[in-house]
Design a protein around this motif. Structure first.
Motif, PDB file in Angstrom:
ATOM      1  N   VAL A   2    -101.170  32.482  16.328  1.00 32.03           N
ATOM      2  CA  VAL A   2    -101.122  32.579  14.809  1.00 32.03           C
ATOM      3  C   VAL A   2    -102.544  33.122  14.200  1.00 32.03           C
ATOM      4  O   VAL A   2    -102.354  33.953  13.156  1.00 32.03           O
ATOM      5  N   THR A   3    -103.670  32.968  14.795  1.00 31.34           N
ATOM      6  CA  THR A   3    -104.974  33.773  14.223  1.00 31.34           C
ATOM      7  C   THR A   3    -104.845  35.025  14.367  1.00 31.34           C
ATOM      8  O   THR A   3    -105.114  36.045  13.341  1.00 31.34           O
ATOM      9  N   MET A  24    -111.226  30.038  10.211  1.00 32.84           N
ATOM     10  CA  MET A  24    -109.963  29.884  11.338  1.00 32.84           C
ATOM     11  C   MET A  24    -110.005  29.900  12.414  1.00 32.84           C
ATOM     12  O   MET A  24    -109.862  28.944  13.248  1.00 32.84           O
ATOM     13  N   SER A  81    -112.981  37.614   2.758  1.00 36.57           N
ATOM     14  CA  SER A  81    -112.069  37.754   3.919  1.00 36.57           C
ATOM     15  C   SER A  81    -112.627  37.470   5.251  1.00 36.57           C
ATOM     16  O   SER A  81    -112.093  36.765   6.279  1.00 36.57           O
ATOM     17  N   LEU A  92    -103.644  40.396   8.044  1.00 34.32           N
ATOM     18  CA  LEU A  92    -102.835  40.078   7.038  1.00 34.32           C
ATOM     19  C   LEU A  92    -103.903  39.830   5.863  1.00 34.32           C
ATOM     20  O   LEU A  92    -103.551  40.038   4.920  1.00 34.32           O
ATOM     21  N   ILE A  93    -104.840  38.788   6.423  1.00 30.38           N
ATOM     22  CA  ILE A  93    -105.741  38.491   5.454  1.00 30.38           C
ATOM     23  C   ILE A  93    -106.705  39.726   4.953  1.00 30.38           C
ATOM     24  O   ILE A  93    -106.786  39.970   3.512  1.00 30.38           O
ATOM     25  N   ALA A 106     -97.898  40.425  15.498  1.00 28.36           N
ATOM     26  CA  ALA A 106     -99.250  40.513  15.521  1.00 28.36           C
ATOM     27  C   ALA A 106     -99.821  41.858  16.188  1.00 28.36           C
ATOM     28  O   ALA A 106    -100.730  42.361  15.899  1.00 28.36           O
ATOM     29  N   LEU A 159    -102.189  36.950  14.050  1.00 25.09           N
ATOM     30  CA  LEU A 159    -101.237  37.573  13.320  1.00 25.09           C
ATOM     31  C   LEU A 159    -101.643  37.457  11.964  1.00 25.09           C
ATOM     32  O   LEU A 159    -101.793  38.423  11.045  1.00 25.09           O
ATOM     33  N   LEU A 160    -102.709  36.349  11.514  1.00 28.54           N
ATOM     34  CA  LEU A 160    -102.905  36.053  10.231  1.00 28.54           C
ATOM     35  C   LEU A 160    -104.139  37.024   9.867  1.00 28.54           C
ATOM     36  O   LEU A 160    -104.439  37.480   8.684  1.00 28.54           O
ATOM     37  N   ASN A 161    -105.158  37.441  10.820  1.00 33.50           N
ATOM     38  CA  ASN A 161    -106.442  38.029  10.374  1.00 33.50           C
ATOM     39  C   ASN A 161    -106.094  39.313   9.798  1.00 33.50           C
ATOM     40  O   ASN A 161    -106.753  39.620   8.677  1.00 33.50           O
TER      41      ASN A 161
END
Length: 274
Positions: free
Chosen positions: A245-246, A214, A207, A252-253, A2, A248-250
């Motif tokens: 998790v959020t 989320m 995005s 990436l998205i 992250a 890390l995903l932000n």
């Protein structure tokens, strides 16, 4: 992961001229808030998992809560600022350059962070006045306001009222603003005659919408509609999703769905190979 992903976004926006636009400037600030999340919560969480127990002073616990509250509030407002940027770009494109000047961007970002520091400080001061003399075990992996209030020997009705009064405007006002702006954005996109133009306009907003869903989904589950006492493990799971998790995903998205960021990554990779 992250930390690296969000730091990469900040670095790319800083060194790539094609990313020097309001949308990516706000995105870099969003990544900065995510770094504050992970660096504040995750190291202590991993330490507790490894040692199966841990001790923390009241002062350090309150400091952890404060450093959690600042990016939480700032990120809510930053998501609203990003939706305003998309609104101006799509609904008022001829005025975009005059409205979204760099000075205006700095003012918006400064307001988001100052508001976060100020409101989190108010709750921090109220928490610091509580007396802790009874149980000293927090049934959580970080110092949030609800677990702290359960350990206090003082009356917590006043601070519960204050936090409730602050939570709803902080969370709901930016969210309602985002909904209103996107209603206008969708209306403007549907008026575009070209299917290619509609697809391009939707892709620039998708995005941001995913991240909004989320972030507010997990945040509202924890603070607006908190689980009952018998489902504390669910609250912990949602907190992991919200704090790790959020973040890390932000990035990436945004990198997977954004052609400009993907292009900047490939460009710098090729440059490093040369």
């Amino acid at each position: 992961m992250a930390l690296k992903a969000n730091a990469l976004v900040i670095l790319l926006v800083g060194v790539t001229k094609s990313l020097h636009s309001p949308m990516y400037f706000f995105l870099s600030q969003l990544s900065l808030s995510e770094i504050l999340f992970t660096s504040n919560i995750v190291p202590s969480m991993l330490w507790l998992i490894l040692k199966e127990r841990g001790k923390v002073s009241i002062a350090r616990c309150l400091s952890q809560f404060y450093l959690l509250g600042v990016p939480t509030i700032a990120q809510c407002l930053l998501l609203g600022a990003m939706s305003f940027d998309r609104y101006v770009a799509i609904c008022r494109p001829l005025h975009y350059a005059t409205i979204m000047t760099f000075t205006h961007q700095l003012q918006m970002v400064t307001f988001c962070w100052l508001f976060g520091f100020s409101l989190a400080l108010c709750v921090y001061i109220l928490l610091s006045k509580l007396t802790f003399c009874g149980p000293n075990t927090i049934n959580h992996f970080y110092c949030d306001v609800a677990p702290l209030l359960k350990l206090s020997c003082s009356s917590t009705s006043y601070i519960e009222l204050v936090t409730a009064v602050l939570t709803f405007p902080i969370l709901l006002s930016p969210f309602m603003f985002i909904i209103v702006t996107y209603i206008s954005i969708i209306r403007a996109i549907l008026k575009i005659s070209s299917s290619t133009g509609r697809h391009k306009a939707f892709s620039t907003c998708s995005s941001h919408l995913i991240i909004v869903c989320m972030y507010y989904g997990t945040l509202s589950s924890i603070y607006i509609f908190p689980p009952r006492e018998n489902s504390i493990n669910l609250n912990k799971g949602l907190s992991v999703l919200y704090t790790l998790v959020t973040p890390l995903l932000n990035p990436l998205i945004y990198s997977l769905r954004n052609q400009d960021i993907r292009g900047a990554i490939f460009k710098h990779i090729q440059y490093l190979r040369l």
